[in-house]
Design an enzyme around this catalytic site. Structure first.
Site, PDB file in Angstrom:
ATOM      1  N   TYR A   1      28.473  53.671  43.652  1.00 12.48           N
ATOM      2  CA  TYR A   1      28.507  52.844  42.448  1.00 12.48           C
ATOM      3  C   TYR A   1      29.967  52.620  42.055  1.00 12.48           C
ATOM      4  O   TYR A   1      30.874  53.245  42.606  1.00 12.48           O
ATOM      5  CB  TYR A   1      27.770  53.527  41.303  1.00 12.48           C
ATOM      6  N   SER A   2      30.187  51.747  41.062  1.00 10.94           N
ATOM      7  CA  SER A   2      31.567  51.528  40.610  1.00 10.94           C
ATOM      8  C   SER A   2      32.199  52.850  40.197  1.00 10.94           C
ATOM      9  O   SER A   2      33.375  53.097  40.469  1.00 10.94           O
ATOM     10  CB  SER A   2      31.593  50.545  39.439  1.00 10.94           C
ATOM     11  N   GLU A   3      31.429  53.698  39.514  1.00 14.16           N
ATOM     12  CA  GLU A   3      31.894  55.045  39.179  1.00 14.16           C
ATOM     13  C   GLU A   3      30.746  56.033  39.206  1.00 14.16           C
ATOM     14  O   GLU A   3      29.580  55.670  38.990  1.00 14.16           O
ATOM     15  CB  GLU A   3      32.551  55.105  37.785  1.00 14.16           C
ATOM     16  N   THR A   4      31.098  57.289  39.464  1.00 15.89           N
ATOM     17  CA  THR A   4      30.211  58.448  39.307  1.00 15.89           C
ATOM     18  C   THR A   4      30.961  59.449  38.449  1.00 15.89           C
ATOM     19  O   THR A   4      32.170  59.629  38.604  1.00 15.89           O
ATOM     20  CB  THR A   4      29.869  59.069  40.668  1.00 15.89           C
TER      21      THR A   4
ATOM     22  N   HIS B   1      32.158  52.059  31.073  1.00 14.98           N
ATOM     23  CA  HIS B   1      30.712  52.276  31.207  1.00 14.98           C
ATOM     24  C   HIS B   1      30.395  53.712  31.610  1.00 14.98           C
ATOM     25  O   HIS B   1      29.383  54.267  31.163  1.00 14.98           O
ATOM     26  CB  HIS B   1      30.095  51.224  32.152  1.00 14.98           C
TER      27      HIS B   1
END
Length: 292
Positions: free
Chosen positions: A44-47, A75
């Site tokens: 994902y874009s971030e974890t 987010h």
């Protein structure tokens, strides 16, 4: 050792929209290399990783893109606070404070007629270098005339430096064809790796702005909803009185080009010697699982 994680959609109005986030809720003992490997696996874009119990009321959290650790991202901040509130904290508190690399970031759950939202107060903005409109037109694969030259292209940071790019209309926004060579030439010697383009031409009448964000240097070709970049945008809109006054209250569309429609709420206003910036949105639970 197995570890629990949750998946939520942030800045979403229903499941499978907005920006996906994985939150590992019991990450104590993981080192940076292990966290980075998990973030790459999630893709994902971030974890995010909750690395322990709260200290003085603030929950320690680290944020990784698929390729790098970042000190702040919007987010992931909202989504992690929502997961902590629902799964870790006692009594489902209305306020959750995250201890991030940029410092403590408070998140508040507020009730609204059209649905509850989580709001974060971002760090005071810093306004940096102004860049050439022609340079950003080359990065975005646009003609310089498609940028709004009445406003500057400027680096702004509320924790994660972002290049804010004003466009004239949604035709320019949807017509972006990112030139990776020009992008890497532009950001290579700069802290700012995020390019956030916006226009005052949203799809829905009740919204104010449409936006897109690109950060290939961080492993994110394009992001469906970017709280940090939109916090920088809120500060920019206030600083340059984009709506005719320094007070900003705006709704931003993002993610439509990726099939992940997202909605972000922005607030900004002068406060003492700085600009107070808040970004809000809904967080929708999607799944829970276990890392083996």
């Amino acid at each position: 050792m197995s570890r629990q994680f949750s998946i939520v959609d942030v800045f979403a109005q229903e499941r499978y929209t907005g920006n996906q986030l994985a939150v590992v809720t019991d990450a104590a003992g993981l080192d940076a290399e292990e966290m980075q490997a998990i973030a790459a696996e999630m893709d994902y874009s971030e974890t995010t990783f909750v690395t322990g119990e709260p200290t003085d009321g603030a929950w320690p959290v680290r944020i990784f893109t698929p390729t790098d650790e970042v000190p702040f991202a919007g987010h992931p901040t909202l989504g992690t606070a929502a997961v902590i509130r629902d799964s870790l904290a006692d009594g489902a508190p209305e306020n959750v404070v995250l201890d991030l690399a940029v410092g403590e970031v408070p998140v508040e759950r507020r009730q609204a007629e059209d649905g509850d939202r989580f709001w974060m107060r971002q760090q005071p903005p810093e306004f940096g270098e102004r860049l050439g409109h022609a340079d950003l037109a080359a990065v975005l694969g646009l003609e310089e005339t498609q940028l709004d030259t009445d406003y500057p292209v400027q680096i702004v940071s509320t924790g994660l430096a972002t290049i804010i790019v004003p466009l004239r209309d949604r035709a320019a926004l949807t017509g972006i064809e990112l030139d990776l060579d020009a992008y890497h030439d532009l950001v290579g010697g700069r802290e700012a790796k995020l390019v956030h383009a916006f226009c005052p031409d949203p799809r829905a009448d009740e919204n104010d702005i449409a936006a897109r964000m690109f950060a290939p240097a961080l492993g994110v070709r394009e992001d469906p909803a970017t709280g940090s970049a939109n916090g920088c945008l809120a500060a920019y809109l206030s600083e340059h009185e984009y709506f005719g006054a320094p007070a900003v209250e705006a709704r931003v569309e993002q993610g439509y080009e990726l099939g992940r429609p997202s909605l972000l709420s922005l607030r900004a206003s002068p406060e003492d010697d700085t600009i107070a910036v808040e970004v809000g949105g809904e967080v929708v639970p999607v799944a829970r699982g276990e890392l083996l």
